[in-house]
Design an enzyme around this catalytic site. Structure first.
Site, PDB file in Angstrom:
ATOM      1  N   GLY A  20       0.784  -1.240   0.000  1.00 27.58           N
ATOM      2  CA  GLY A  20       0.000   0.000   0.000  1.00 27.58           C
ATOM      3  C   GLY A  20       0.810   1.282   0.000  1.00 27.58           C
ATOM      4  O   GLY A  20       0.309   2.326   0.431  1.00 27.58           O
ATOM      5  N   MET A  95      -3.762  -7.318  -7.139  1.00 24.48           N
ATOM      6  CA  MET A  95      -3.255  -8.475  -7.874  1.00 24.48           C
ATOM      7  C   MET A  95      -4.365  -9.433  -8.314  1.00 24.48           C
ATOM      8  O   MET A  95      -4.125 -10.624  -8.510  1.00 24.48           O
ATOM      9  CB  MET A  95      -2.201  -9.211  -7.038  1.00 24.48           C
ATOM     10  CG  MET A  95      -1.032  -8.326  -6.629  1.00 24.48           C
ATOM     11  SD  MET A  95      -0.324  -7.335  -7.972  1.00 24.48           S
ATOM     12  CE  MET A  95       0.933  -8.443  -8.565  1.00 24.48           C
ATOM     13  N   LYS A  96      -5.569  -8.909  -8.487  1.00 26.50           N
ATOM     14  CA  LYS A  96      -6.668  -9.734  -9.018  1.00 26.50           C
ATOM     15  C   LYS A  96      -7.095  -9.165 -10.361  1.00 26.50           C
ATOM     16  O   LYS A  96      -6.922  -7.966 -10.618  1.00 26.50           O
ATOM     17  CB  LYS A  96      -7.862  -9.716  -8.052  1.00 26.50           C
ATOM     18  CG  LYS A  96      -7.572 -10.336  -6.718  1.00 26.50           C
ATOM     19  CD  LYS A  96      -7.475 -11.843  -6.826  1.00 26.50           C
ATOM     20  CE  LYS A  96      -6.940 -12.443  -5.537  1.00 26.50           C
ATOM     21  NZ  LYS A  96      -6.607 -13.860  -5.659  1.00 26.50           N
ATOM     22  N   ILE A  97      -7.675 -10.040 -11.171  1.00 24.47           N
ATOM     23  CA  ILE A  97      -8.118  -9.577 -12.490  1.00 24.47           C
ATOM     24  C   ILE A  97      -9.603  -9.232 -12.421  1.00 24.47           C
ATOM     25  O   ILE A  97     -10.422 -10.045 -11.978  1.00 24.47           O
ATOM     26  CB  ILE A  97      -7.816 -10.648 -13.559  1.00 24.47           C
ATOM     27  CG1 ILE A  97      -6.296 -10.760 -13.695  1.00 24.47           C
ATOM     28  CG2 ILE A  97      -8.461 -10.285 -14.902  1.00 24.47           C
ATOM     29  CD1 ILE A  97      -5.814 -11.819 -14.638  1.00 24.47           C
ATOM     30  N   LEU A  98      -9.931  -8.025 -12.824  1.00 20.35           N
ATOM     31  CA  LEU A  98     -11.330  -7.585 -12.785  1.00 20.35           C
ATOM     32  C   LEU A  98     -12.086  -8.204 -13.955  1.00 20.35           C
ATOM     33  O   LEU A  98     -11.533  -8.394 -15.044  1.00 20.35           O
ATOM     34  CB  LEU A  98     -11.388  -6.058 -12.870  1.00 20.35           C
ATOM     35  CG  LEU A  98     -10.770  -5.316 -11.680  1.00 20.35           C
ATOM     36  CD1 LEU A  98     -10.572  -3.837 -12.001  1.00 20.35           C
ATOM     37  CD2 LEU A  98     -11.618  -5.482 -10.422  1.00 20.35           C
ATOM     38  N   HIS A 114       1.742  -0.187 -13.271  1.00 23.34           N
ATOM     39  CA  HIS A 114       2.402  -1.473 -13.515  1.00 23.34           C
ATOM     40  C   HIS A 114       3.921  -1.273 -13.539  1.00 23.34           C
ATOM     41  O   HIS A 114       4.412  -0.353 -14.214  1.00 23.34           O
ATOM     42  CB  HIS A 114       1.915  -2.056 -14.849  1.00 23.34           C
ATOM     43  CG  HIS A 114       2.526  -3.389 -15.151  1.00 23.34           C
ATOM     44  ND1 HIS A 114       2.082  -4.553 -14.572  1.00 23.34           N
ATOM     45  CD2 HIS A 114       3.572  -3.728 -15.947  1.00 23.34           C
ATOM     46  CE1 HIS A 114       2.839  -5.558 -15.001  1.00 23.34           C
ATOM     47  NE2 HIS A 114       3.737  -5.092 -15.844  1.00 23.34           N
TER      48      HIS A 114
HETATM   49  C1  GAR Z   1       3.708  -1.551  -7.314  1.00 18.50           C
HETATM   50  O1  GAR Z   1       5.057  -1.635  -7.654  1.00 18.50           O
HETATM   51  C2  GAR Z   1       2.833  -1.702  -8.546  1.00 18.50           C
HETATM   52  O2  GAR Z   1       3.422  -1.207  -9.707  1.00 18.50           O
HETATM   53  C3  GAR Z   1       2.697  -3.206  -8.630  1.00 18.50           C
HETATM   54  O3  GAR Z   1       2.564  -3.628  -7.309  1.00 18.50           O
HETATM   55  C4  GAR Z   1       3.298  -2.747  -6.453  1.00 18.50           C
HETATM   56  C5  GAR Z   1       2.399  -2.345  -5.333  1.00 18.50           C
HETATM   57  O4  GAR Z   1       3.100  -1.636  -4.356  1.00 18.50           O
HETATM   58  N1  GAR Z   1       1.573  -3.561  -9.426  1.00 18.50           N
HETATM   59  C6  GAR Z   1       1.521  -4.656 -10.161  1.00 18.50           C
HETATM   60  O5  GAR Z   1       2.422  -5.462 -10.226  1.00 18.50           O
HETATM   61  C7  GAR Z   1       0.233  -4.834 -10.932  1.00 18.50           C
HETATM   62  N2  GAR Z   1       0.426  -5.679 -12.044  1.00 18.50           N
HETATM   63  P1  GAR Z   1       2.322  -0.915  -3.187  1.00 18.50           P
HETATM   64  O6  GAR Z   1       1.351  -1.947  -2.582  1.00 18.50           O
HETATM   65  O7  GAR Z   1       3.392  -0.545  -2.217  1.00 18.50           O
HETATM   66  O8  GAR Z   1       1.590   0.262  -3.736  1.00 18.50           O
END
Ligand code: GAR
Length: 192
Positions: A20, A95-98, A114
């Site tokens: 987060g 990390m889920k697909i809508l 991403h």
């Molecule tokens: C981030 O680096 C974001 O780019 C990635 O998850 C991390 C979340 O960090 N997203 C993905 O991989 C989506 N495919 P956070 O929970 O500290 O914001």
């Protein structure tokens, strides 16, 4: 993306699954007078997601949707989004697909961040892939979500140099720091 009602702030929801840090930076920015958005709802796909602490600390309504148990986890989410009059959704490590139906309901109004320079490295383990392929640069992409994974219209990209001394973890941290800095600003600009 148009600001919807004159000078009032746009209601947004942030969807998370873990740490987060992007949620935290969105919350921080939303409190600035100049910000054009306010966070009305945080949705987490994981009960123990660390990011929920930021929602709790800032008294933001949150909802944990247990994707493993629930048959249609999006039904309740859609109800809450309606209740909170949410116009824009920011995926921040969700990390889920809508489902296609969900995406249709918020067509063009869901943003994702991403950790790669899309279209390179869709999906998981982007940092490992960049390191293993000896790429000179990686970075992150902010894009509109469509029905294909990590494929919607790109609205912002930031390139970050990979040094010989970098490993996947170091690169991940370096990129995440930049994500935190840019995500709120890019969102705010889109609402302009
Ligand atoms: C981030 O680096 C974001 O780019 C990635 O998850 C991390 C979340 O960090 N997203 C993905 O991989 C989506 N495919 P956070 O929970 O500290 O914001």
């Amino acid at each position: 993306m148009k600001q919807l009602t004159g000078k009032t702030k746009n209601n947004i929801a942030v969807f998370i699954s873990g740490r987060g840090s992007n949620l935290k930076s969105l919350i921080k920015y939303s409190k600035l007078k100049k910000s054009k958005f306010r966070i009305k709802l945080v949705v987490s796909s994981k009960k123990g997601a660390n990011g929920l602490l930021h929602a709790k600390k800032n008294k933001i309504n949150y909802f944990v949707s247990n994707y493993k148990i629930k048959k249609n986890p999006e039904k309740k989410i859609l109800l809450l989004l309606k209740k909170e009059k949410v116009k824009i959704i920011c995926l921040a490590g969700f990390m889920k697909i809508l489902s296609p139906n969900f995406i249709n309901r918020f067509k063009g109004k869901i943003l994702n961040i991403h950790p790669s320079l899309l279209p390179k490295y869709k999906g998981l383990n982007t940092h490992e892939k960049a390191i293993n392929n000896r790429d000179k640069y990686s970075g992150f992409t902010i894009h509109i979500v469509n029905k294909k994974l990590d494929s919607g219209k790109i609205v912002f990209q930031k390139k970050i140099k990979i040094f010989n001394s970098d490993n996947a973890k170091l690169l991940e941290n370096k990129i995440r720091k930049q994500e935190n800095k840019y995500y709120p600003v890019v969102l705010d600009k889109l609402l302009n």
